[in-house]
Design an enzyme around this catalytic site. Structure first.
Site, PDB file in Angstrom:
ATOM      1  N   CYS A 145      39.488  54.934  45.919  1.00 24.69           N
ATOM      2  CA  CYS A 145      39.350  54.088  46.509  1.00 24.69           C
ATOM      3  C   CYS A 145      40.331  53.420  47.594  1.00 24.69           C
ATOM      4  CB  CYS A 145      39.170  52.982  44.870  1.00 24.69           C
ATOM      5  SG  CYS A 145      38.731  50.668  46.048  1.00 24.69           S
ATOM      6  N   CYS A 147      41.631  50.409  47.443  1.00 22.88           N
ATOM      7  CA  CYS A 147      42.617  48.503  47.150  1.00 22.88           C
ATOM      8  C   CYS A 147      43.560  48.773  46.237  1.00 22.88           C
ATOM      9  CB  CYS A 147      42.210  48.461  45.748  1.00 22.88           C
ATOM     10  SG  CYS A 147      41.848  48.662  44.402  1.00 22.88           S
ATOM     11  N   CYS A 155      38.670  46.956  48.588  1.00 18.77           N
ATOM     12  CA  CYS A 155      38.490  48.357  48.181  1.00 18.77           C
ATOM     13  C   CYS A 155      38.494  48.761  49.519  1.00 18.77           C
ATOM     14  CB  CYS A 155      37.098  47.983  47.232  1.00 18.77           C
ATOM     15  SG  CYS A 155      37.997  47.701  46.010  1.00 18.77           S
ATOM     16  N   LYS A 221      29.017  48.418  38.932  1.00 18.47           N
ATOM     17  CA  LYS A 221      29.978  47.479  38.711  1.00 18.47           C
ATOM     18  C   LYS A 221      30.174  46.428  38.763  1.00 18.47           C
ATOM     19  CE  LYS A 221      35.524  48.119  40.419  1.00 18.47           C
ATOM     20  NZ  LYS A 221      36.308  48.739  40.795  1.00 18.47           N
ATOM     21  N   LYS A 274      30.682  49.408  34.551  1.00 17.53           N
ATOM     22  CA  LYS A 274      31.984  48.726  34.395  1.00 17.53           C
ATOM     23  C   LYS A 274      31.867  47.065  34.379  1.00 17.53           C
ATOM     24  CE  LYS A 274      36.199  49.154  36.422  1.00 17.53           C
ATOM     25  NZ  LYS A 274      36.824  49.987  37.653  1.00 17.53           N
ATOM     26  N   SER A 300      40.181  46.777  31.020  1.00 11.54           N
ATOM     27  CA  SER A 300      41.708  46.555  31.402  1.00 11.54           C
ATOM     28  C   SER A 300      41.801  45.135  30.115  1.00 11.54           C
ATOM     29  CB  SER A 300      42.135  46.351  31.939  1.00 11.54           C
ATOM     30  OG  SER A 300      41.585  45.180  33.105  1.00 11.54           O
ATOM     31  N   TYR A 339      41.463  52.350  27.044  1.00  9.74           N
ATOM     32  CA  TYR A 339      42.646  52.457  27.199  1.00  9.74           C
ATOM     33  C   TYR A 339      43.290  53.282  25.399  1.00  9.74           C
ATOM     34  CZ  TYR A 339      42.305  51.183  31.885  1.00  9.74           C
ATOM     35  OH  TYR A 339      42.436  51.041  32.957  1.00  9.74           O
TER      36      TYR A 339
END
Ligand code: PBG
Length: 351
Positions: A145, A147, A155, A221, A274, A300, A339
């Site tokens: 990407c 970004c 992006c 996404k 996502k 996240s 994570y």
């Protein structure tokens, strides 16, 4: 239940409600799902979903420069890693049973077109080589990407009128993907949501003789509010505007199907949904209609919410994490990007 059974049950319930001793067990209650929940062994025997450490993918953030690793405030337990620390962090995950990482790089100097993203000596490319040196068996997936490399934080390339340009972005994305393949990545994961990027990247990889390098496409996404901590980690929030002209509207499910089919046709080996927890219906649907592995990204913001509640003592971490990840697997995800990966893997091994 037969009419007779129903009458027996009604009479029994009337007696119980009237406070009379029913005197006997409920008559003719033939269906008792609780029988299979009676002991731990029975419950385990009939469990329909089993999380496995091998299905977890651990995201890692690589930053330019040297020095100590730095914890990300909104992602407690996650770190900005200088290249020389990446392999150690991955080794911790490997030792817990995790077999794949998803690597996010960032720029020493951002510019308008994210030119440094394809630099063979960039942090992401160096980190791939370090990982492959230290842990040759580890599956290394790289985010593709712009970004984290652009001053504007979008992006793709941005036209003077502010539009995020689609076709002009495909070349740069392909170059980034090839630079990751050259460094040794097993799979590249375009997360930009430009139309046609999977086909462009597939062709570029094949032409450069990387036909064995796979593509994990972020197909569904969504333009989500749950990416906040990630954007803080990589300082990659758009400076102006938003991502809704390229990421999907959370209202849409049929469109996810279309995106996933297009990416599969263009050559994506794995399809990503996502975020994960607010999109379990999308995961479930793609699992049924697609003949590719489906990965779900437990993003996240989902991690940060759970951690914040744990810090306040409002929920218990281990069961909450395992429940959330099991739910994502139950919905149909083959792979789960999270994570929580090293800890969850450790808990799974402990049983
Ligand atoms: C950037 C990218 C984002 C995430 C992965 N790749 C942020 C965004 O699209 O704004 C989010 C991951 C997370 O929140 O954990 N293309």
């Amino acid at each position: 239940m037969s009419e007779n059974d129903r009458r027996g049950m009604t009479a029994w319930l009337d007696r119980a409600r009237a406070g009379e001793e029913p005197g006997e067990a409920a008559p003719l209650l033939r269906q008792r799902p609780r029988r299979l929940r009676r002991t731990a062994a029975l419950r385990a025997a009939v469990a329909e979903t089993r999380l496995r450490p091998e299905q977890l993918v651990y995201p890692l953030f690589v930053v330019p420069g040297e020095g100590p690793m730095e914890e990300i405030p909104s992602l407690p337990g996650q770190w900005r890693l200088p290249v020389e620390r990446v392999a150690d962090q991955a080794a911790v995950a490997w030792d817990s049973g995790v077999r794949a990482v998803l690597l996010f790089g960032s720029a020493a100097r951002k510019d308008d077109d994210g030119a440094s993203a394809a630099d063979p000596e960039g942090p992401a490319q160096q980190a791939v080589r370090a990982l492959k040196d230290a842990l040759p068996e580890l599956v290394v997936i790289t985010d593709v990407c712009l970004c984290a490399y652009t001053t504007h934080g979008h992006c793709g390339l941005v036209a003077p009128d502010g539009e995020v340009m689609n076709d002009a972005t495909l070349g740069p994305l392909s170059q980034i993907a090839v630079s990751h393949a050259e460094a040794g990545a097993d799979l590249v994961a375009p997360s930009d949501m430009m139309d046609g990027r999977v086909a462009a990247i597939r062709e570029a990889l094949d032409r450069a003789d990387y036909s064995q390098v796979g593509i994990m496409g972020y197909s569904a996404k969504y333009a989500s509010a749950f990416y906040g901590p990630f954007r803080e980690a990589l300082d990659c929030a758009p400076r102006v505007g938003h991502r809704r002209s390229y990421q999907m509207d959370p209202a849409n499910r049929r469109e996810a199907l279309r995106e996933a089919r297009l990416d599969a046709e263009e050559g994506a080996d794995i399809i990503v949904v996502k975020p994960a927890l607010a999109y379990l219906d999308v995961i479930a649907e793609l699992r049924v209609v697609l003949d590719r592995p489906v990965a779900a990204y437990n993003v996240s913001g989902e991690y940060a919410m759970l951690k914040a509640a744990v810090e306040r003592g409002w929920i218990e971490e281990r069961p909450a994490v395992l429940e959330a990840l099991t739910a994502i697997a139950r919905a149909g995800a083959d792979l789960i990007i999270t994570y929580h990966a090293p800890e969850a893997a450790r808990w799974l091994r402990e049983g």
